[in-house]
Design a protein around this motif. Structure first.
Motif, mmCIF file in Angstrom:
data_model
loop_
_atom_site.group_PDB
_atom_site.id
_atom_site.type_symbol
_atom_site.label_atom_id
_atom_site.label_comp_id
_atom_site.label_asym_id
_atom_site.label_seq_id
_atom_site.Cartn_x
_atom_site.Cartn_y
_atom_site.Cartn_z
ATOM 1 N N ASP A 77 -0.990 -3.318 5.353
ATOM 2 C CA ASP A 77 -0.924 -2.475 6.553
ATOM 3 C C ASP A 77 -2.270 -2.381 7.276
ATOM 4 O OD1 ASP A 77 0.870 -0.590 8.103
ATOM 5 O OD2 ASP A 77 -0.931 0.618 7.805
ATOM 6 N N ALA A 119 -2.676 2.188 0.293
ATOM 7 C CA ALA A 119 -2.113 3.533 0.117
ATOM 8 C C ALA A 119 -3.202 4.590 -0.095
ATOM 9 C CB ALA A 119 -1.141 3.521 -1.055
ATOM 10 N N TYR A 120 -4.262 4.249 -0.855
ATOM 11 C CA TYR A 120 -5.332 5.224 -1.096
ATOM 12 C C TYR A 120 -6.033 5.615 0.210
ATOM 13 C CZ TYR A 120 -5.068 5.134 -6.176
ATOM 14 O OH TYR A 120 -4.645 5.295 -7.468
ATOM 15 N N VAL A 147 3.960 2.094 1.633
ATOM 16 C CA VAL A 147 2.880 1.409 2.350
ATOM 17 C C VAL A 147 2.852 -0.061 1.925
ATOM 18 C CG1 VAL A 147 0.388 1.370 2.794
ATOM 19 C CG2 VAL A 147 1.520 3.546 2.290
ATOM 20 N N VAL A 195 0.192 2.709 -6.856
ATOM 21 C CA VAL A 195 0.175 1.301 -6.455
ATOM 22 C C VAL A 195 1.030 0.549 -7.477
ATOM 23 C CG1 VAL A 195 -1.283 -0.729 -6.069
ATOM 24 C CG2 VAL A 195 -2.118 1.545 -5.421
ATOM 25 N N VAL A 237 -0.907 9.089 -5.117
ATOM 26 C CA VAL A 237 -0.793 7.681 -4.724
ATOM 27 C C VAL A 237 -0.351 6.860 -5.929
ATOM 28 C CG1 VAL A 237 -2.075 5.652 -3.902
ATOM 29 C CG2 VAL A 237 -2.625 7.912 -2.991
ATOM 30 N N ALA A 252 -3.680 7.668 2.429
ATOM 31 C CA ALA A 252 -3.517 9.021 1.872
ATOM 32 C C ALA A 252 -4.737 9.887 2.228
ATOM 33 C CB ALA A 252 -3.340 8.939 0.362
ATOM 34 N N GLU A 304 1.065 -3.512 1.347
ATOM 35 C CA GLU A 304 -0.349 -3.716 0.999
ATOM 36 C C GLU A 304 -1.193 -4.230 2.164
ATOM 37 O OE1 GLU A 304 -0.683 -6.549 -2.223
ATOM 38 O OE2 GLU A 304 0.530 -8.036 -1.191
ATOM 39 N N PHE A 352 2.341 8.467 -1.720
ATOM 40 C CA PHE A 352 2.154 7.204 -1.007
ATOM 41 C C PHE A 352 2.340 6.101 -2.046
ATOM 42 C CE2 PHE A 352 0.032 10.263 1.579
ATOM 43 C CZ PHE A 352 0.242 9.831 2.879
ATOM 44 N N VAL A 353 3.319 5.241 -1.832
ATOM 45 C CA VAL A 353 3.616 4.176 -2.794
ATOM 46 C C VAL A 353 3.287 2.831 -2.150
ATOM 47 C CG1 VAL A 353 5.362 3.121 -4.275
ATOM 48 C CG2 VAL A 353 5.484 5.573 -3.765
ATOM 49 N N GLU A 354 2.320 2.128 -2.742
ATOM 50 C CA GLU A 354 1.928 0.830 -2.171
ATOM 51 C C GLU A 354 2.720 -0.295 -2.821
ATOM 52 O OE1 GLU A 354 -2.311 0.083 -1.500
ATOM 53 O OE2 GLU A 354 -1.995 -1.903 -2.370
#
Ligand code: ATP
Length: 325
Positions: A228, A233-234, A224, A253, A251, A237, A226, A169-171
């Motif tokens: 959303d 993302a954390y 993701v 960020v 994850v 996830a 920021e 998951f990449v924020e």
């Protein structure tokens, strides 16, 4: 033609790559038109404190390729008050400034519009923000560079994801806008893009991931934004991890690396065009407008529209994420 002798330029709000290119264009276009130019350090705060410099052509040498803004930028609470703006206007008068170019986002344009209403000084805006969240312009200065930075980072992450069979998951940045996420998601082949403009359904996301897993996808990347609605993302996830654990999950960020760095060629050219057009527009007597770009043509958009209207997300790009996932 407006009777201008001197203009001033400032950068305000968050810094964005390409702001320097825009300042350079404003300074050199003004000089080309026989105008004198002041740079104002630290945005509106510097205006209030009289932090002005006289700009010559050489003042803006060797900044075109640099990220950030050599004029520095600031957020000024003083400028939000009538007394603060009165002081700012007095500094403009003391320096004999006839018109102003503001490079920044919607907050900076709101401030510029108020200054214009209160004191009648002509103002022109150039959209400088990595978020691309301004109505009336297809692109803002810094957005293309930020997207390229994200894509570069995600390409690297994919190498690891693929080697270890991981779900990442990449924020990414964007505040309440998902434009960085959407564009970088398509450019990096993300399995899904979660943005604030659309409702995120965790179960649907899990289904997408599960389908991919059954089709022998050995890794997955979810971008993701920021802002959303389901969280950062954390958080997302964790929610996904409760029901789906076919991959090891990580994850990342990306944070402030998205703001800095050398501006892309696209941002440099667009910022140069916008800075030049801002000066030309002021000379023609235009005021209270933002220079925007629509279908690669420069346009002038009233501040009121740019500030109040909301940019729509491109449905074609949204569909593309699903089709190509
Ligand atoms: P970014 O998109 O990068 O955040 P921005 O221009 O929207 O850029 P803001 O912090 O919202 O950034 O605004 C920059 C500055 O503009 C503020 O610090 C303040 O000095 C001025 N400003 C914003 N809103 C107002 C307002 N309503 N009245 C007067 N000044 C304002």
């Amino acid at each position: 033609m407006a009777n201008l002798k001197k203009i001033a330029v400032l950068t305000s709000g968050g810094d964005a790559p390409g702001m320097n290119a825009c300042v350079r264009a404003v300074v050199r276009s003004a000089i080309n038109n026989g105008l004198s130019v002041n740079g104002i350090y630290r945005g509106y705060q510097g205006m209030i404190e009289g932090d002005f410099i006289q700009c010559e052509k050489h003042t803006v040498s060797n900044i075109l390729h640099r990220g950030g803004t050599f004029l520095k930028t600031a957020r000024s609470d003083d400028f939000r008050t009538k007394e603060g703006r009165q002081k700012a206007y007095e500094q403009l008068q003391a320096n004999e400034v006839d018109a102003l170019v503001v490079i920044g986002g919607d907050g900076s344009f709101t401030g510029a519009a108020i200054l214009h209403d209160e004191f009648g000084i002509p103002v022109m805006g150039c959209p400088g923000t990595i978020d691309n969240d301004l109505f009336g312009t297809d692109f803002t200065i810094g957005y293309d560079t930020a997207v390229n930075t994200v894509v570069d980072a995600v390409d690297r992450i994919r190498d690891t994801a693929e080697s270890h069979n991981r779900l990442f998951f990449v924020e990414v940045m964007g505040r309440d806008a998902g434009l960085i996420a959407l564009r970088s998601g398509i450019a990096s082949g993300a399995e899904a893009v979660l943005i604030p403009e659309t409702v995120t359904y965790i179960d649907e996301l899990i289904e997408t991931l599960h389908t991919g897993y059954l089709q022998h996808k050995t890794s997955a990347i979810i971008i993701v934004a920021e802002g959303d609605d389901e969280g950062g993302a954390y958080e997302i996830a964790e929610k996904v991890g409760k029901k789906f654990n076919s991959y090891e999950t990580k994850v990342t960020v990306l944070g402030h690396i998205q703001r800095g760095g050398r501006p892309s060629a696209y941002d440099r050219v667009m910022a140069s065009r916008m800075g030049n057009r801002a000066v030309e527009a002021l000379l023609r007597g235009e005021t209270n407008k933002m220079v925007g770009i629509q279908r690669n043509e420069l346009v002038l958009v009233p501040f009121e529209k740019a500030i109040k209207h909301h940019k729509q997300i491109n449905q074609e790009l949204l569909n593309l994420v699903e089709i190509l996932s």
